[in-house]
Design a protein around this motif. Sequence first.
Motif, PDB file in Angstrom:
ATOM      1  N   THR A  20       0.835  -1.207   0.000  1.00  0.00           N
ATOM      2  CA  THR A  20       0.000   0.000   0.000  1.00  0.00           C
ATOM      3  C   THR A  20       0.864   1.250   0.000  1.00  0.00           C
ATOM      4  OG1 THR A  20      -0.187   0.342   2.404  1.00  0.00           O
ATOM      5  CG2 THR A  20      -1.632  -1.321   1.412  1.00  0.00           C
ATOM      6  N   THR A  47      -1.566  -1.050  -4.436  1.00  0.00           N
ATOM      7  CA  THR A  47      -2.549   0.023  -4.580  1.00  0.00           C
ATOM      8  C   THR A  47      -1.971   1.173  -5.403  1.00  0.00           C
ATOM      9  OG1 THR A  47      -1.856   1.192  -2.579  1.00  0.00           O
ATOM     10  CG2 THR A  47      -3.500  -0.566  -2.308  1.00  0.00           C
ATOM     11  N   CYS A 109       1.488  -1.531   5.411  1.00  0.00           N
ATOM     12  CA  CYS A 109       0.035  -1.353   5.459  1.00  0.00           C
ATOM     13  C   CYS A 109      -0.279   0.064   5.937  1.00  0.00           C
ATOM     14  CB  CYS A 109      -0.585  -2.379   6.409  1.00  0.00           C
ATOM     15  SG  CYS A 109      -2.390  -2.308   6.463  1.00  0.00           S
ATOM     16  N   THR A 113      -5.815   1.595   4.657  1.00  0.00           N
ATOM     17  CA  THR A 113      -6.099   0.200   4.301  1.00  0.00           C
ATOM     18  C   THR A 113      -6.434  -0.603   5.543  1.00  0.00           C
ATOM     19  OG1 THR A 113      -4.700   0.268   2.333  1.00  0.00           O
ATOM     20  CG2 THR A 113      -5.105  -1.890   3.306  1.00  0.00           C
ATOM     21  N   SER A 116      -9.979   0.078   6.481  1.00  0.00           N
ATOM     22  CA  SER A 116     -10.924  -0.587   5.576  1.00  0.00           C
ATOM     23  C   SER A 116     -11.064  -2.064   5.916  1.00  0.00           C
ATOM     24  CB  SER A 116     -10.458  -0.425   4.126  1.00  0.00           C
ATOM     25  OG  SER A 116     -10.529   0.922   3.713  1.00  0.00           O
ATOM     26  N   THR A 127      -8.293  -5.005  -0.350  1.00  0.00           N
ATOM     27  CA  THR A 127      -9.118  -5.131   0.853  1.00  0.00           C
ATOM     28  C   THR A 127     -10.087  -6.303   0.741  1.00  0.00           C
ATOM     29  OG1 THR A 127     -10.591  -3.417  -0.037  1.00  0.00           O
ATOM     30  CG2 THR A 127      -8.911  -2.728   1.539  1.00  0.00           C
TER      31      THR A 127
END
Length: 213
Positions: A20, A47, A109, A113, A116, A127
Amino acid sequence: MVATKDGSTEPRRRFVVGITGASGSVYGIRLCEALLAADICIHLVITEAGWRVLKEEMGWETAKRQQTLELKFGDALTSGALTYHPNADIGASIASGSFITEGMVVIPCSMGTLSSIAHGASNNLLTRAADVMLKERRNLLLVPRETPLHAIHLENMLKLAQLGVGIIPAMPAFYYHPQSLDEMVDFLVGKVLDSMSVNHNLYRRWGAHHDGQ
């Protein structure tokens, strides 16, 4: 397939790795390298913010992502040892619980994220894949990289820990006297591999100097 001692074969181990937009993308890339070296298959998701940080921190060319991954991981992509899934591909294999993996690591992370995942907001492939790990009772490890932390961050991490999620903050150790940034990265990645039950020698364990190792 992997050959066993009796000459039979068994499926190669398979994990999902998510990267991420938190700082520390080098952790995710180093984990992929270590897993491939251990002959473990990877399903990789990055991401949009993760790609941005790869460019900012590691100088990656992100305009042509598949080609960039091929330059980094070479034959692993063509052989199927590493499969890259765009984060928008919500219909990818790892979005389904019927696709068997041993677990998933999100490294690094981001707090967004993590939030979520904690609240079941499966709004992208990463996710959703994490949500699959929770519902299927598979190993889910998160490597948060943020400081300082406020109460919402801590509450979300506690909620996930109570669900059995492994929280491995990106915190270095110094008892083994690291001499370089690479050694500090390897220590954290080694701790993640320990939680994945993957053998490695990325760092010297406490007491090894007393045991002659």
